[in-house]
Design an enzyme around this catalytic site. Structure first.
Site, PDB file in Angstrom:
ATOM      1  N   LYS A 194       2.860   9.923   8.297  1.00 51.13           N
ATOM      2  CA  LYS A 194       2.143   9.443   9.475  1.00 51.13           C
ATOM      3  C   LYS A 194       2.670  10.016  10.792  1.00 51.13           C
ATOM      4  CE  LYS A 194      -0.193   5.329   7.699  1.00 51.13           C
ATOM      5  NZ  LYS A 194      -1.563   5.807   7.922  1.00 51.13           N
ATOM      6  N   PHE A 220       0.865  -1.181   0.000  1.00 51.51           N
ATOM      7  CA  PHE A 220       0.000   0.000   0.000  1.00 51.51           C
ATOM      8  C   PHE A 220       0.898   1.227   0.000  1.00 51.51           C
ATOM      9  CE2 PHE A 220      -2.528   3.464   1.575  1.00 51.51           C
ATOM     10  CZ  PHE A 220      -3.734   3.296   0.913  1.00 51.51           C
ATOM     11  N   ASP A 247       9.389   2.486   1.537  1.00 53.57           N
ATOM     12  CA  ASP A 247       8.222   3.215   2.011  1.00 53.57           C
ATOM     13  C   ASP A 247       8.097   2.964   3.514  1.00 53.57           C
ATOM     14  OD1 ASP A 247       5.678   3.971   2.823  1.00 53.57           O
ATOM     15  OD2 ASP A 247       4.670   3.210   1.035  1.00 53.57           O
TER      16      ASP A 247
END
Length: 384
Positions: free
Chosen positions: A237, A123, A208
């Site tokens: 995040k 993702f 990532d």
């Protein structure tokens, strides 16, 4: 717009690892805004940093330097072992920027060096390029035609990658631990072999770390566990503890592919977000939250394994690193998530049947015990 399947509750405020709704109900938060609120809620150092910066300068153009931005850039470059940073607004933007940089770098070597290889069940974001990189058809359906140049291999399958990578590959883009894909863990030597293949074919390794970075695994970056260093790493995040931010960091050699005007952002790197990020990074160090994340992660996994032994017909595996932990179920997890919420605990289910635990890095054993007691009660009811 009707794009979120929201719970019928209104959160009003939080404190530490707890949030409260507008009816006065209290919840222990082991989701943390999906791995975002690394300092929990209303941490005094983060609140003071945001309020203080808001009273001085919230935004200016990237035509100018600001102290908060320079401080953040220096801190992240030093911590990562890389050299140049671009600060944006989100994880998707960070990954978009990394993709653009990799393509520009590859084309400077060979006009055909454009292939980007990613992993199935990954993702990487919701923009057209990043959802194409996200090798999950459920996110891509209806948005065709998708951008070209992306190919996918199974995660943790070095033979599959070796069969696909070539001199036309400009980058391999992977998560050190697949978060949305189900807390999927690599073999110990997988990333060493990936690094070797990238070096062999002159491809960049993009990691990532949107979900795994900023202390979540017990190290500032998850790749510190892997014995390798990427060419580009992406962050978002938890970086600013809840204030929107994203970033990608690269080596000098790779970053040199960009020139003035090749990339940009109106809000990226604004003083408010950077001040928040600086407060988060300072607090992680001063409160020894890397050590705490490692210790509490081990304790959480141990307690989940106790539940696995108690409910073997429901939990088949516990996996993770630090405070990114998954419990693989033998049945869909949504009802368990809902039951936990009704009893005062916020978790979530990813990949359909994996309970995901990504709490604030400030949690204690008492907080873990509180969560486990609620989950135990829930699983007992399921087993009946």
């Amino acid at each position: 717009m009707p794009v979120f399947a929201r719970y019928q509750m209104v959160l009003s405020h939080g404190e530490g690892p707890y949030v409260y709704d507008n009816e006065g109900n209290k919840y222990i938060d082991f989701l943390a805004g999906i791995a975002v609120n690394v300092l929990g809620h209303a941490h005094p150092k983060l609140v003071a940093a945001v309020a203080g910066q808001a009273g001085k300068l919230i935004h200016c153009s990237n035509l100018y330097y600001t102290e908060a931005q320079v401080t953040l850039a220096k801190t992240l470059v030093s911590a990562s072992g890389l050299n140049k940073i671009f600060i944006g607004n989100s994880g998707a933007e960070a990954n978009e920027g990394a993709i653009k940089l990799a393509r520009k770098y590859g084309k400077a070597i060979n006009a055909d060096k454009v292939q980007i290889i990613t992993a199935e069940q990954s993702f990487h974001g919701r923009t057209l390029a990043t959802l194409t990189a996200t090798a999950q058809p459920k996110y891509q359906h209806g948005y065709e035609p998708l951008p070209g140049g992306f190919t996918h291999v199974p995660f943790n399958d070095i033979a599959a990658l070796e069969a696909l990578i070539s001199d036309k590959t400009c980058a391999v883009m992977l998560e050190p631990i697949q978060g949305e894909g189900g807390i999927n863990m690599p073999d110990q030597d997988y990333f060493i072999k990936v690094r070797d293949l990238c070096d062999k074919y002159g491809a960049l390794l993009i990691l990532d770390e949107i979900q795994t970075g900023i202390g979540r695994t017990g190290k500032m970056f998850a790749y510190e566990h892997l014995g390798i260093k990427p060419d580009i790493v992406t962050l978002a995040k938890g970086l600013a503890g809840g204030v929107p931010i994203g970033a990608f960091i690269a080596t000098d050699k790779v970053a040199a592919a960009f020139g003035p005007g090749d990339h940009g952002s109106t809000f990226g790197g604004n003083p408010l977000a950077c001040a928040a990020a600086n407060a988060v990074l300072d607090t992680i160090q001063s409160e020894k939250l890397l050590t705490n994340a490692q210790a509490m992660g081990e304790y959480l996994m141990a307690q989940l394994n106790v539940l696995k032994e108690k409910y073997p017909a429901i939990i088949s595996e516990v996996r993770g690193k630090g405070l990114i932990v998954g419990a693989k179920l033998t049945l869909p997890g949504r009802d368990i998530v809902n039951s936990c919420m009704n009893q005062g605990a916020i978790i979530n289910c990813t990949a359909g049947d994996v309970l995901r635990f990504v709490p604030p890095l400030i949690i204690t054993k008492g907080h873990v015990d509180e969560l486990i007691a609620i989950l135990d009660k829930t699983l007992a009811a399921v087993q009946l």
